[in-house]
Design a protein around this motif. Structure first.
Motif, PDB file in Angstrom:
ATOM      1  N   LYS A 183       0.846  -1.191   0.000  1.00  0.00           N
ATOM      2  CA  LYS A 183       0.000   0.000   0.000  1.00  0.00           C
ATOM      3  C   LYS A 183       0.885   1.247   0.000  1.00  0.00           C
ATOM      4  O   LYS A 183       1.692   1.437   0.905  1.00  0.00           O
ATOM      5  CB  LYS A 183      -0.905  -0.015   1.230  1.00  0.00           C
ATOM      6  CG  LYS A 183      -1.891   1.113   1.303  1.00  0.00           C
ATOM      7  CD  LYS A 183      -2.779   0.907   2.524  1.00  0.00           C
ATOM      8  CE  LYS A 183      -3.796   1.985   2.684  1.00  0.00           C
ATOM      9  NZ  LYS A 183      -4.625   1.776   3.883  1.00  0.00           N
ATOM     10  N   LEU A 184       0.734   2.075  -1.029  1.00  0.00           N
ATOM     11  CA  LEU A 184       1.469   3.323  -1.142  1.00  0.00           C
ATOM     12  C   LEU A 184       0.487   4.469  -1.004  1.00  0.00           C
ATOM     13  O   LEU A 184      -0.522   4.519  -1.703  1.00  0.00           O
ATOM     14  CB  LEU A 184       2.169   3.410  -2.499  1.00  0.00           C
ATOM     15  CG  LEU A 184       3.287   2.396  -2.716  1.00  0.00           C
ATOM     16  CD1 LEU A 184       3.520   2.183  -4.188  1.00  0.00           C
ATOM     17  CD2 LEU A 184       4.547   2.855  -2.035  1.00  0.00           C
ATOM     18  N   GLU A 185       0.782   5.383  -0.085  1.00  0.00           N
ATOM     19  CA  GLU A 185      -0.090   6.527   0.146  1.00  0.00           C
ATOM     20  C   GLU A 185       0.687   7.813  -0.076  1.00  0.00           C
ATOM     21  O   GLU A 185       1.775   7.978   0.459  1.00  0.00           O
ATOM     22  CB  GLU A 185      -0.623   6.512   1.583  1.00  0.00           C
ATOM     23  CG  GLU A 185      -1.448   5.283   1.903  1.00  0.00           C
ATOM     24  CD  GLU A 185      -1.699   5.152   3.388  1.00  0.00           C
ATOM     25  OE1 GLU A 185      -2.839   5.396   3.806  1.00  0.00           O
ATOM     26  OE2 GLU A 185      -0.730   4.818   4.113  1.00  0.00           O
ATOM     27  N   ILE A 186       0.106   8.706  -0.883  1.00  0.00           N
ATOM     28  CA  ILE A 186       0.687  10.015  -1.110  1.00  0.00           C
ATOM     29  C   ILE A 186      -0.138  11.007  -0.311  1.00  0.00           C
ATOM     30  O   ILE A 186      -1.341  11.126  -0.525  1.00  0.00           O
ATOM     31  CB  ILE A 186       0.675  10.395  -2.600  1.00  0.00           C
ATOM     32  CG1 ILE A 186       1.529   9.420  -3.414  1.00  0.00           C
ATOM     33  CG2 ILE A 186       1.194  11.813  -2.797  1.00  0.00           C
ATOM     34  CD1 ILE A 186       0.789   8.311  -4.013  1.00  0.00           C
ATOM     35  N   LEU A 187       0.502  11.681   0.633  1.00  0.00           N
ATOM     36  CA  LEU A 187      -0.187  12.662   1.467  1.00  0.00           C
ATOM     37  C   LEU A 187       0.236  14.054   1.046  1.00  0.00           C
ATOM     38  O   LEU A 187       1.437  14.353   0.989  1.00  0.00           O
ATOM     39  CB  LEU A 187       0.148  12.442   2.947  1.00  0.00           C
ATOM     40  CG  LEU A 187      -0.571  11.276   3.621  1.00  0.00           C
ATOM     41  CD1 LEU A 187      -0.007   9.946   3.189  1.00  0.00           C
ATOM     42  CD2 LEU A 187      -0.493  11.407   5.118  1.00  0.00           C
ATOM     43  N   GLY A 188      -0.748  14.875   0.706  1.00  0.00           N
ATOM     44  CA  GLY A 188      -0.485  16.236   0.294  1.00  0.00           C
ATOM     45  C   GLY A 188      -1.798  16.924  -0.020  1.00  0.00           C
ATOM     46  O   GLY A 188      -2.794  16.275  -0.327  1.00  0.00           O
ATOM     47  N   THR A 189      -1.796  18.230   0.030  1.00  0.00           N
ATOM     48  CA  THR A 189      -3.037  18.995  -0.099  1.00  0.00           C
ATOM     49  C   THR A 189      -3.478  19.213  -1.536  1.00  0.00           C
ATOM     50  O   THR A 189      -4.486  19.863  -1.776  1.00  0.00           O
ATOM     51  CB  THR A 189      -2.888  20.353   0.602  1.00  0.00           C
ATOM     52  OG1 THR A 189      -1.756  21.026   0.042  1.00  0.00           O
ATOM     53  CG2 THR A 189      -2.704  20.178   2.091  1.00  0.00           C
TER      54      THR A 189
END
Length: 79
Positions: free
Chosen positions: A2-8
């Motif tokens: 599972k790859l998660e990209i966190l950013g607005t």
């Protein structure tokens, strides 16, 4: 995996998402790619700098956009 990209949703965050999806395709590894843009979700994970990349719940990159090849290496090391 599972790859998660966190950013607005800024340009860097979008570029990281594109690089991650391309890296997953090129590596041939099965992975779920998730984009998290809600500020409260980002803060609750303890992220101080965006964009941030999480691999299976652990932050592996923060505050910069990695290259596709760098992401492939990270994926291969954890597989």
């Amino acid at each position: 995996m599972k790859l998660e990209i966190l950013g607005t949703g800024c340009t860097k965050c979008k570029r990281m998402y594109d690089n991650v999806t391309e890296a997953v395709k090129k590596s041939g590894i099965q992975a779920e790619v998730i984009k998290i843009e809600a500020l409260e979700d980002i803060v609750s994970r303890g992220v101080m700098m965006t964009p941030s990349l999480f691999l299976d719940g652990e932050e592996v990159i923060a505050g910069r956009v990695p290259t596709v090849n760098e992401i492939i290496e990270i994926i291969k090391e954890s597989a």
